[in-house]
Design an enzyme around this catalytic site. Structure first.
Site, PDB file in Angstrom:
ATOM      1  N   GLU A 289     -87.477 -19.042  -7.184  1.00 26.35           N
ATOM      2  CA  GLU A 289     -88.799 -19.621  -7.414  1.00 26.35           C
ATOM      3  C   GLU A 289     -89.506 -19.846  -6.076  1.00 26.35           C
ATOM      4  O   GLU A 289     -90.517 -20.533  -6.002  1.00 26.35           O
ATOM      5  CB  GLU A 289     -88.685 -20.930  -8.200  1.00 26.35           C
TER       6      GLU A 289
ATOM      7  N   CYS B  90     -85.603 -23.356 -11.644  1.00 28.72           N
ATOM      8  CA  CYS B  90     -84.198 -23.223 -11.261  1.00 28.72           C
ATOM      9  C   CYS B  90     -83.410 -22.292 -12.182  1.00 28.72           C
ATOM     10  O   CYS B  90     -82.203 -22.141 -12.019  1.00 28.72           O
ATOM     11  CB  CYS B  90     -83.535 -24.593 -11.223  1.00 28.72           C
TER      12      CYS B  90
ATOM     13  N   HIS C   1     -76.602 -27.669 -13.770  1.00 27.74           N
ATOM     14  CA  HIS C   1     -77.604 -27.564 -12.711  1.00 27.74           C
ATOM     15  C   HIS C   1     -77.721 -28.965 -12.104  1.00 27.74           C
ATOM     16  O   HIS C   1     -77.846 -29.948 -12.826  1.00 27.74           O
ATOM     17  CB  HIS C   1     -78.950 -27.125 -13.301  1.00 27.74           C
TER      18      HIS C   1
END
Ligand code: ACO
Length: 448
Positions: free
Chosen positions: A82, A116, A246
């Site tokens: 990103e 993410c 994550h």
């Protein structure tokens, strides 16, 4: 092809970090906010000498070298990121500099972007390619890389940077389980980057945490349903040897594990609850969607799941706590940390549950079965140990200097022509770095 999964892995992170205790004092927040409240110890960061392309060049070249893989052995290369420095030209195309000298131009795949989550999209695409009719017998390479920087303020201590590369193919020691993974996608503005001239996200911190937890609930419920149907038995957290997430910051991961225990509790028939979850009777009527910030629920389930967290999740947080949120590589940094935390005989046959989240939002839950061939495992784990051991030879930078470097990045992130001024002295051997951006915005790199 059978047993498609991860055959080799490489992880890199910046050679410089700022200490979170020092940052608390410098930012004038209460002592313990970043270290205890967020659960973070150190934060890796990049100067103007590194960009997402240099991180990817470094991680891919290191993976190939350390595993003696020739560029011509790769048939697909896909990058999740990103950190956008070009609205058209993919990072993957920049990586071709490592392949073209060997006559390798037949490489499918481009970049995947959604906060993410891009690394997971790249991984899934690589797995699908190997399992498909398009496969040509060569390996796939899934790369995830980001430089996570926030504007000055409460989100800044949750930054980080790094890259992961994963070699994908059949007969892997880390096999992605088929037919049971789950996905949850929604349109929300919790964290996004609408200003294309800035590296910073627009972030609604509280909403992003709520979205993360709600995506987690939804993915877990569907994963459990899929897996229970396929395996013909009720699945719960006891079926996993490790549960990884994550990791925007360590504390959220601990809360997430507690959240999965709450899900298990609510999925357990009422008559069996007091036997399986003694002392939690008062939460019988809790609703998932009303309890994201319910302190009583959070506290009770965090206490209840503390031992499970310590054994199944905490070992995966080493890189995340010492380096910060790397965005797309974050969850794979957790996988790497987990793989070096146990002996290969302890790892063999393990089931690992994985939650990947990208704001905006896209999320998935999937699982990995660790193979029983300890030779393959030994190679992955020992090469990762080598990479992660560099963590202790990083250079600590004072918060003041860190802030000055952040300001410099802010000023020059899209400047052309530009000659980077950051020192290359602290770089680990084999690191690519930016030497020049010319007047046409073309970027040039060298290797330490
Ligand atoms: N000692 C111990 N704990 C403390 C202290 C202290 N001195 N001071 C505060 N805390 C605790 C708080 O009680 C809080 O704990 P809780 O989460 O259990 O309530 C925690 O530290 C954080 O403090 P807050 O005041 O809630 O922090 P703030 O709102 O300023 O910022 C936030 C936190 C919102 C996470 C911010 O860092 C942020 O926006 N980060 C980026 C977004 C993000 O990472 N979202 C996660 C999912 S999306 C993604 O991956 C990008």
């Amino acid at each position: 092809p059978e047993n498609v999964g991860i055959l080799a892995m490489e992880l890199i992170f910046p050679s410089q970090y700022v200490d979170q205790t020092e940052l608390e004092a410098f930012d004038g927040v209460s002592a313990g906010k970043y270290t205890i409240g967020l659960g973070q110890q150190k934060m890796g960061f990049c100067s103007d000498r590194e960009d997402v392309c240099s991180l990817c060049l470094t991680v891919v070249q290191k993976l190939l070298e350390k595993n003696s893989i020739r560029p011509e052995d790769i048939g697909r290369l896909e990058v999740g990121t990103e950190t956008i420095i070009d609205k058209s030209k993919s990072v993957k195309s920049v990586l071709m500099q490592l392949f073209e000298p060997y006559g390798v131009t037949d490489l499918e795949g481009v970049d995947c972007t959604n906060a993410c989550y891009g690394g997971t999209a790249a991984l899934f695409n690589c797995i699908s390619w190997v399992e498909s009719s398009a496969w040509n017998g060569r390996y796939a390479l899934a790369v995830a890389a980001d430089i996570a920087v926030y504007a000055k303020g409460p989100a800044r201590p949750t930054g980080g940077a790094g890259a992961v590369a994963m070699l994908i193919g059949p007969n892997a020691p880390l096999v992605l389980d088929r037919g049971i993974r789950s996905t949850y996608v929604k349109h929300v503005y919790d964290f996004y980057k609408p200003d294309l001239t800035s590296e910073y996200a627009v972030v609604d911190g509280k909403l992003s945490v709520q979205c993360y937890l709600s995506a987690l609930d939804n993915c877990y419920q569907l994963y459990v349903k899929n897996a229970s149907k396929r395996l013909g038995k009720n699945i719960d957290l006891n079926d996993f040897d490790a549960v990884i997430f994550h990791s925007p910051y360590g504390k959220l991961v601990q809360k997430s594990l507690a959240r999965l225990t709450l899900n298990d509790y609510l999925l357990t028939p009422k008559e069996l609850r007091s036997q399986k979850f003694p002392g939690l009777e008062q939460f019988a009527n809790v609703k998932l969607e009303e309890s994201y910030f319910d302190r009583d629920v959070e506290k009770a389930f965090m206490t209840h799941s503390q031992a499970t967290f310590n054994s199944k999740t905490k070992p995966s947080l080493f890189v995340a706590v010492e380096n910060g949120n790397m965005y797309t590589p974050s969850v794979y940094g957790c996988l790497a940390s987990l793989l070096i935390s146990k002996s290969v005989s302890e790892l063999a046959g393990n089931k690992i549950l994985i939650f990947s989240y990208g704001s905006g939002l896209v999320s998935s839950m999937f699982s990995i079965t660790v193979g029983k061939n300890t030779d393959n495992l030994k190679t992955i784990a020992s090469l990762l140990s080598q990479s992660i051991s560099l963590m202790s030879s990083r250079q600590k930078v004072e918060p003041q200097k860190f802030e000055a470097l952040m300001e410099l990045r802010q000023e020059v992130s899209h400047k052309a022509p530009y000659t980077p001024v950051g020192s290359i002295d602290s770089f680990f051997p084999g690191t690519y770095y930016l030497t020049q951006i010319d007047e046409k915005h073309r970027r040039f790199y060298e290797r330490v």
